[in-house]
Design a protein around this motif. Sequence first.
Motif, mmCIF file in Angstrom:
data_model
loop_
_atom_site.group_PDB
_atom_site.id
_atom_site.type_symbol
_atom_site.label_atom_id
_atom_site.label_comp_id
_atom_site.label_asym_id
_atom_site.label_seq_id
_atom_site.Cartn_x
_atom_site.Cartn_y
_atom_site.Cartn_z
ATOM 1 N N ASP A 101 1.010 -0.624 -0.212
ATOM 2 C CA ASP A 101 0.404 0.308 -0.272
ATOM 3 C C ASP A 101 1.043 1.252 0.217
ATOM 4 O O ASP A 101 1.975 1.206 -0.054
ATOM 5 N N TYR A 125 -9.115 8.727 11.424
ATOM 6 C CA TYR A 125 -8.646 7.868 9.841
ATOM 7 C C TYR A 125 -9.398 8.864 9.160
ATOM 8 O O TYR A 125 -9.761 9.990 9.111
ATOM 9 N N THR A 128 -9.163 6.157 2.257
ATOM 10 C CA THR A 128 -8.540 5.243 0.969
ATOM 11 C C THR A 128 -8.680 4.939 0.346
ATOM 12 O O THR A 128 -9.735 4.352 -0.145
ATOM 13 N N SER A 166 -10.026 1.505 7.076
ATOM 14 C CA SER A 166 -9.700 0.332 6.298
ATOM 15 C C SER A 166 -8.243 0.710 7.350
ATOM 16 O O SER A 166 -8.043 2.262 6.992
ATOM 17 N N PRO A 168 -4.917 1.306 5.899
ATOM 18 C CA PRO A 168 -3.869 1.770 5.789
ATOM 19 C C PRO A 168 -3.812 3.618 6.491
ATOM 20 O O PRO A 168 -2.965 4.164 6.397
ATOM 21 N N GLU A 169 -4.475 3.950 6.148
ATOM 22 C CA GLU A 169 -4.939 5.328 7.227
ATOM 23 C C GLU A 169 -5.319 5.324 8.423
ATOM 24 O O GLU A 169 -4.972 6.807 8.680
ATOM 25 N N ASP A 212 -7.791 12.200 0.821
ATOM 26 C CA ASP A 212 -7.479 11.028 0.267
ATOM 27 C C ASP A 212 -5.900 11.059 1.096
ATOM 28 O O ASP A 212 -5.005 11.893 0.491
ATOM 29 N N ALA A 214 -4.690 8.349 2.000
ATOM 30 C CA ALA A 214 -4.192 6.410 1.600
ATOM 31 C C ALA A 214 -4.209 6.098 0.538
ATOM 32 O O ALA A 214 -5.018 6.296 -0.177
ATOM 33 N N TYR A 215 -3.439 4.359 0.059
ATOM 34 C CA TYR A 215 -4.086 4.000 -1.406
ATOM 35 C C TYR A 215 -4.091 2.864 -0.649
ATOM 36 O O TYR A 215 -2.754 1.959 -0.406
ATOM 37 N N TYR A 216 -5.228 1.717 -1.866
ATOM 38 C CA TYR A 216 -5.135 0.711 -1.098
ATOM 39 C C TYR A 216 -4.723 -0.146 -2.552
ATOM 40 O O TYR A 216 -6.162 -0.199 -3.240
#
Length: 362
Positions: A101, A125, A128, A166, A168-169, A212, A214-216
């Motif tokens: 990620d 949070y 993502t 999620s 990642p964030e 945004d 993070a990226y999954y």
Amino acid sequence: MTPQDPPSPPTVSVVVPCYRYGHFLPACVRSILDQEGVDVDVLIVDDASPDDSAAVAHHLAEEDPRVRVLVHAVNQGHIATYNEGLAAVRGEYVVLLSADDLLAPRGLANSTALLAANPDVGLVYGFTRSFSAEPPPARTAARSWSIWPGEEWLRLVCHRASNPISTPEVVMRAETMRDLVGYDDRLPHAADFLLWLRTATRASIGRVNGVDLAYYRVHGANMHMSQYPGALRDLGERKRAFDILFDEDAGHLPDAAALRDAADRGVAREALVLACRAYRRGVPGDEEAEALARLVDLAERIWPPSRTSRLRRSYEAQVARARRGRGPLLPRRLVELRDRGIDHLRWRRFRRSGIDGALGWL
């Protein structure tokens, strides 16, 4: 609340667990080191990967002194790997980011600004974005902050019985993580959910809106599950997470009995909605029908009153219709369009508010 950056750069430790994701590591680490407005350090924990992950990790550490590496001689599993890394963090705030990620630009600055301004918040949070090849451009200017007292956020999550976060964030206050002692190995597929729930028993929960964080990455090696057997396991672990919370942390929750009942009802509702949806889309094969029946049995075990609910009656009527050799009442195309519309509205509500919407009612 209007977002404002803290007066001095906060320190953030990012733990990157890795197993056979060496080819993703450079992009992941670069997305961390390029973060603006924060002082970061990175700890890569390689869980005895059989590929070149350890060599890639050591090369990244040689290139930048902010990167450290731990390599396991023997595979210890993802929960032990997470906790070892989190126990070794140095920063005021901590992030767990899978090696496949990415962090979005200014993701850490946006999250830590909320934490710095609100000492009662233990976890932040946001949104993502998913991607497969190249991540899309990120929204980086925060619109607002949402802050819930922990019990209020927990009540919302129990009523919906779904995980609005999620991994990642998430940015957590390191002292909160230490107090909770990390991830619980009793829940290999829902340990993150339990950690969020337990955080809400001790601290407020914050969300950064309009950006945004993070990226999954979506790819064939993600830890995902086939549709209905996977849903059965997911809902079972979700129920287990709630049970552990209410069995072991009830002392932090003045309304624990009512919250437990709401959570049980919510998990049962999700199981029944999935079963009803499947029959509305067509007559399932024997194997699929068996998996759907197990979902319905799970709903009744979790929340016995569900056996007389509207959703249960709808499911039984659709099963009876299928046994008579008759298909769904509406064409599959119309049912799928309707379901996509419901899911889209639910997604829009989550993206705007940070709390998932319920799939149906009991």
